[in-house]
Design an enzyme around this catalytic site. Sequence first.
Site, PDB file in Angstrom:
ATOM      1  N   THR A 195      63.226  47.009  66.311  1.00 46.63           N
ATOM      2  CA  THR A 195      63.692  48.282  66.239  1.00 46.63           C
ATOM      3  C   THR A 195      63.517  48.451  68.478  1.00 46.63           C
ATOM      4  O   THR A 195      62.524  48.051  68.172  1.00 46.63           O
ATOM      5  CB  THR A 195      63.348  49.082  65.611  1.00 46.63           C
ATOM      6  OG1 THR A 195      64.227  48.468  63.746  1.00 46.63           O
ATOM      7  CG2 THR A 195      64.219  50.679  65.947  1.00 46.63           C
ATOM      8  N   VAL A 224      69.910  50.374  54.127  1.00 47.28           N
ATOM      9  CA  VAL A 224      70.281  51.456  55.589  1.00 47.28           C
ATOM     10  C   VAL A 224      68.903  52.503  55.615  1.00 47.28           C
ATOM     11  O   VAL A 224      68.603  52.539  54.653  1.00 47.28           O
ATOM     12  CB  VAL A 224      71.083  53.001  55.587  1.00 47.28           C
ATOM     13  CG1 VAL A 224      71.059  53.586  56.301  1.00 47.28           C
ATOM     14  CG2 VAL A 224      71.939  51.630  55.545  1.00 47.28           C
ATOM     15  N   GLY A 225      67.925  51.576  56.607  1.00 50.49           N
ATOM     16  CA  GLY A 225      66.506  52.255  57.445  1.00 50.49           C
ATOM     17  C   GLY A 225      66.689  53.555  57.454  1.00 50.49           C
ATOM     18  O   GLY A 225      67.935  54.711  58.026  1.00 50.49           O
ATOM     19  N   ASP A 226      65.643  53.821  58.031  1.00 48.75           N
ATOM     20  CA  ASP A 226      65.137  54.826  59.048  1.00 48.75           C
ATOM     21  C   ASP A 226      66.254  55.234  60.589  1.00 48.75           C
ATOM     22  O   ASP A 226      66.808  56.091  60.818  1.00 48.75           O
ATOM     23  CB  ASP A 226      63.771  55.512  59.245  1.00 48.75           C
ATOM     24  CG  ASP A 226      63.156  54.486  60.196  1.00 48.75           C
ATOM     25  OD1 ASP A 226      63.449  52.712  59.714  1.00 48.75           O
ATOM     26  OD2 ASP A 226      62.799  54.485  60.897  1.00 48.75           O
ATOM     27  N   THR A 245      59.730  53.671  64.784  1.00 45.89           N
ATOM     28  CA  THR A 245      59.945  51.718  64.327  1.00 45.89           C
ATOM     29  C   THR A 245      59.193  51.716  63.500  1.00 45.89           C
ATOM     30  O   THR A 245      57.576  51.789  63.636  1.00 45.89           O
ATOM     31  CB  THR A 245      60.072  50.855  65.562  1.00 45.89           C
ATOM     32  OG1 THR A 245      59.436  49.684  65.319  1.00 45.89           O
ATOM     33  CG2 THR A 245      58.423  51.294  66.572  1.00 45.89           C
ATOM     34  N   GLY A 246      59.179  50.975  62.138  1.00 43.04           N
ATOM     35  CA  GLY A 246      58.317  50.773  61.361  1.00 43.04           C
ATOM     36  C   GLY A 246      59.107  49.820  60.123  1.00 43.04           C
ATOM     37  O   GLY A 246      60.241  50.230  59.757  1.00 43.04           O
ATOM     38  N   GLY A 248      61.452  50.954  57.385  1.00 44.88           N
ATOM     39  CA  GLY A 248      61.967  52.466  57.053  1.00 44.88           C
ATOM     40  C   GLY A 248      62.121  53.121  56.421  1.00 44.88           C
ATOM     41  O   GLY A 248      61.853  54.263  56.623  1.00 44.88           O
TER      42      GLY A 248
HETATM   43  N1  ASP Z   1      62.519  50.955  60.986  1.00 44.10           N
HETATM   44  C1  ASP Z   1      63.583  50.213  60.949  1.00 44.10           C
HETATM   45  C2  ASP Z   1      64.284  49.555  59.830  1.00 44.10           C
HETATM   46  O1  ASP Z   1      63.481  49.920  58.748  1.00 44.10           O
HETATM   47  C3  ASP Z   1      63.316  48.588  60.660  1.00 44.10           C
HETATM   48  C4  ASP Z   1      62.110  48.007  62.301  1.00 44.10           C
HETATM   49  O2  ASP Z   1      61.802  49.711  63.124  1.00 44.10           O
HETATM   50  O3  ASP Z   1      62.026  46.974  62.661  1.00 44.10           O
HETATM   51  O4  ASP Z   1      65.390  49.551  59.179  1.00 44.10           O
END
Ligand code: ASP
Length: 328
Positions: A195, A224-226, A245-246, A248
């Site tokens: 991300t 849908v993520g964060d 990022t992480g 989600g």
């Molecule tokens: N946070 C993002 C999600 O969960 C993924 C990522 O940070 O790579 O969609």
Amino acid sequence: MSQSIKSKTPILVIHGGAGAISKRSIDSTSRTQYEDALKNILQHASKELFQGGSAIDAVSNAVKLLEDNPLFNAGHGAVFTRLKTHELDAAIMDGSTRAAGSVAMVSHLKNPIMAARLVMERSEHVMLVGKGAEDFAIQHGAEHVSMDYFSTEFRLKQLEEIQRNGHTSTRTALDHDISTTLNDAPLDEDKKMGTVGAVAIDLHGNLAAATSTGGLTNKLVGRVGDSPIIGAGCYADDLCAISCTGTGEAFIRLVVGHSIAAQMRYGNRTLKEASDDVIYEQLPKIQGEGGLIAIDNKGNVVLPFNTEGMYRGVIYSNQDLWVAIHDE
Ligand code: ASP
């Protein structure tokens, strides 16, 4: 209006994802490739900021450039869903007004971050998803592309890898949460999250944040993520601006962005104390992995992560720029 002291020094901070980016396996060519990309983006996106431009423009520009770069899991180079499609999410927030916009599950907009900005500026809503988001953005001038614009050989191999290895139908992976056999795998690609995001403070002390992602490899269609959730993967107010990022789902459950702002506002914690609490104390308790970039209204910058590395960089002036991947 904020009662706090306003910074007069513009700063732009960006990230290109966090994860188990092993120091061991990174070769100097790959390192240079990522570092150069981060430096170029910092320099280009901060030009106007240093001439008095706004924080919201700086984060929009930075994330747009990150989306256009296939090294990162956002825009061109986004990961694949379980059905070999792409569904992208993005959000933006202007801390000076708390105006916010986000889009989720878009598959035909070249730059989801610009669509999020259109939602913020041209609609009475905060979040639009799917076809409605695409129709709205295109109507307001967003660039339309066919879905294969986002596809790259590298991400396809990642999907094939996770599906070939017999992962159960419910298995998903953070961008590079799978080893690939690609020769051009830039780093140890195990568990890297790709991300992208940016936070900035401008000459007037205003803060802004933006986040964009392709989400998780092999995610369910409709997940849908964060990243597009205001208050979770993206947040800005008069105290601080945050982009995450992480994993989600963990970031949503902890409402990470707003939790940091609330700790500062109601608990008198510093940006560093609040961010460290979320990344090093709260996230691990629910098996959350990742990192964030954040800036406060005095220009303090933090970039914590609980993974092996995070692509990140800060620019304070044309001569004063810093990028890093590991704990260095
Ligand atoms: N946070 C993002 C999600 O969960 C993924 C990522 O940070 O790579 O969609």
